[in-house]
Design a protein around this motif. Structure first.
Motif, PDB file in Angstrom:
ATOM      1  N   GLU A   1      -6.504   2.136   1.255  1.00  0.00           N
ATOM      2  CA  GLU A   1      -5.753   1.196   0.401  1.00  0.00           C
ATOM      3  C   GLU A   1      -5.985  -0.244   0.866  1.00  0.00           C
ATOM      4  OE1 GLU A   1      -4.522   3.900  -2.183  1.00  0.00           O
ATOM      5  OE2 GLU A   1      -3.775   1.852  -2.334  1.00  0.00           O
TER       6      GLU A   1
ATOM      7  N   ALA B   1       0.847  -1.206   0.000  1.00  0.00           N
ATOM      8  CA  ALA B   1       0.000   0.000   0.000  1.00  0.00           C
ATOM      9  C   ALA B   1       0.878   1.250   0.000  1.00  0.00           C
ATOM     10  CB  ALA B   1      -0.912  -0.009   1.221  1.00  0.00           C
TER      11      ALA B   1
ATOM     12  N   TYR C   1      -3.980  11.495  -3.681  1.00  0.00           N
ATOM     13  CA  TYR C   1      -2.632  11.302  -3.138  1.00  0.00           C
ATOM     14  C   TYR C   1      -1.887  12.632  -3.075  1.00  0.00           C
ATOM     15  CZ  TYR C   1      -3.754   6.435  -4.200  1.00  0.00           C
ATOM     16  OH  TYR C   1      -4.387   5.211  -4.257  1.00  0.00           O
TER      17      TYR C   1
ATOM     18  N   ARG D   1       2.078   1.977  -3.406  1.00  0.00           N
ATOM     19  CA  ARG D   1       1.030   2.580  -4.239  1.00  0.00           C
ATOM     20  C   ARG D   1       0.841   4.056  -3.870  1.00  0.00           C
ATOM     21  NH1 ARG D   1      -1.506  -2.234  -2.962  1.00  0.00           N
ATOM     22  NH2 ARG D   1      -2.995  -1.254  -1.524  1.00  0.00           N
ATOM     23  N   ILE D   2       0.878   4.329  -2.561  1.00  0.00           N
ATOM     24  CA  ILE D   2       0.692   5.713  -2.102  1.00  0.00           C
ATOM     25  C   ILE D   2       1.846   6.595  -2.607  1.00  0.00           C
ATOM     26  CG2 ILE D   2       0.674   7.192  -0.028  1.00  0.00           C
ATOM     27  CD1 ILE D   2      -0.796   4.822   1.409  1.00  0.00           C
TER      28      ILE D   2
END
Ligand SMILES: O=P(O)(O)OC[C@H]1O[C@](O)(CO)[C@@H](O)[C@@H]1O
Length: 429
Positions: free
Chosen positions: A386, A30, A45, A33-34
């Motif tokens: 997420e 996660a 984001y 991805r962030i």
């Protein structure tokens, strides 16, 4: 920001350290991805980049035109009001009174406008979409009240809004100073931007220190929940919700953080309440609600997590000595000692009742501390989203009601307005 998740483990619902360690693998993914979303300044984001993308100089320049006002009135709703209210309450006004107009209750609006020194008030009207009915209606009423009072509202108004919409049009038509909402930042994630920072700047607070606090929390985002306070909180909230803790009671032990609990409620509810999942935020205040809610938290259904927030440093107010029986133990101590004893006692009482709880601490409630807290909660929310696999940055479910209300008021033809008339009725009177 210090986050202690010890009391969240091995309670009811049951979450073990081993479970958290397994979940940590998903936290790492996660986080990746962030970080990718941040690098691309992707919608939502981008909010986690605000410590570096917000422009405090532009904020200061925008408010410098207002010469030492007595009051500032934020006209906005949801994320366009709660951030400003949180900063103003947490940091204090320093002689500048802050008011929020975030509802359309005629009695309240009337009383508020009657009480305001309109000639010495700055109006900060905020709407990301620039079309929100409540905000625009209130602004039209505020400016009319200023007109009636002989006050030139165009010289007392600052606008923060998006590239288009009614508010942008009004700003252009009347040549009002206008700040842009940050691109890709949903309202509820925009406190550390042009949406709320003007109120802090108007009160003379150190906007850079607010962003420094946020940046310090950003620098602690990492691929493991055991290395990042914000992720530790987000992961524990998610894991407990998965196990039945459907309610998160946010309980700050500081009056100046009461609006923070409101702000948190929007962040948590609007970001995570999707696809039949989500944790319902409940607001409470320590020590006050020990005398109203604690009974339920300790002896009610096992469906809660309690989040206790406090500053480590507080102003000192000594409690006078007394020879009254049963009270002498208080004398000579301080009010802060009493509040902190209540904090620790409540925390222990929840643990003794097997109610999971998390402790969140700040060094003190100042610009840096508040910056850490707001950013930390935003990052915790993004991580939770997420892990839950929900669209954290949208709020489609709020639109039905807006269309229905607009239709009822003749603002267009909306099927939702028709549905209002089909209400099931069973009136008992
Ligand atoms: O800033 P705006 O566009 O006026 O919206 C105000 C609030 O209304 C919402 O869109 C919900 O209706 C929130 O997400 C937002 O913070």
């Amino acid at each position: 920001m210090y986050v202690d998740i010890g009391n969240a483990l091995d309670a009811e619902p049951r979450l073990t350290r081993a479970t958290l360690e397994r979940l940590d693998e998903r936290v790492a993914d996660a986080h990746d991805r962030i970080e990718r979303g941040r690098a691309d300044a992707a919608h939502g984001y981008a909010a986690l980049n605000l410590p570096d993308t917000a422009d405090p100089d532009a904020v200061r320049a925008a408010v410098d035109r207002f010469d030492d006002p007595a009051a500032v009135l934020t006209v906005g709703i949801g994320g366009s009001a709660l951030g400003a209210a949180t900063l103003a309450e947490a940091l204090g006004g320093d002689g500048l009174d802050h008011y929020v107009l975030d509802n359309v209750d005629p009695a309240h609006v009337d009383a508020l406008l009657d009480s305001l020194p309109l000639g010495d008030t700055v109006v900060h009207v905020v709407s990301r979409s620039g079309t929100t009915a409540e905000t625009l209606a209130n602004f039209l009423i505020v400016r009319e009240a200023m007109d009636r009072a002989g006050v030139d509202w165009t010289r007392r108004t600052l606008v923060t809004t998006g590239a288009d919409g009614n508010l942008r049009e009004l700003a252009a038509r009347h040549d009002l100073p206008a700040l842009d909402v940050p691109a890709g930042v949903p309202g509820r994630f925009s406190a550390l931007s042009t949406v709320a920072l003007p109120v802090a700047a108007l009160a003379g607070h150190d906007v850079d220190a607010l962003l420094d606090g946020a940046r310090a929390e950003a620098d602690r985002l990492a691929g493991s929940l055991f290395d990042s306070p914000a992720y530790a909180y987000g992961a524990v909230c998610y894991a407990l919700e998965r196990r039945g803790a459907a309610i998160n009671a946010m309980v700050p032990y500081a009056e100046s953080l009461e609006y923070f609990a409101e702000w948190f409620a929007q962040l948590w509810a609007e970001s995570l309440g999707k696809d039949a999942v989500g944790q319902t935020p409940a607001r409470a205040l320590g020590a006050t609600d020990q005398h109203s809610q604690l009974q339920l938290y300790r002896a009610g259904p096992r469906d809660k997590l309690v989040t206790l927030v406090r500053p480590r440093e507080r102003p000192r107010i000594p409690i006078p000595e007394t020879d009254l029986d049963g009270l002498a133990y208080l004398g000579g101590g301080s009010l802060g000692d009493l509040l902190d004893a209540e904090f620790r006692a409540t925390e222990a009482s929840l643990a003794a009742a097997n109610c999971p709880n998390v402790r969140i601490e700040l060094d003190r409630i100042d610009e840096r501390g508040v910056g850490e807290l707001l950013y930390g909660m935003e990052a915790a929310c993004v991580l939770y989203g997420e892990l839950a696999g929900v669209e954290t940055f949208t709020q489609p479910a709020v639109e039905w009601g807006k269309r229905a209300a607009r239709g009822l008021l003749g603002g267009g033809d909306f099927e939702e307005a028709d549905a209002v008339g089909e209400k099931r009725r069973l009136v008992v009177d």
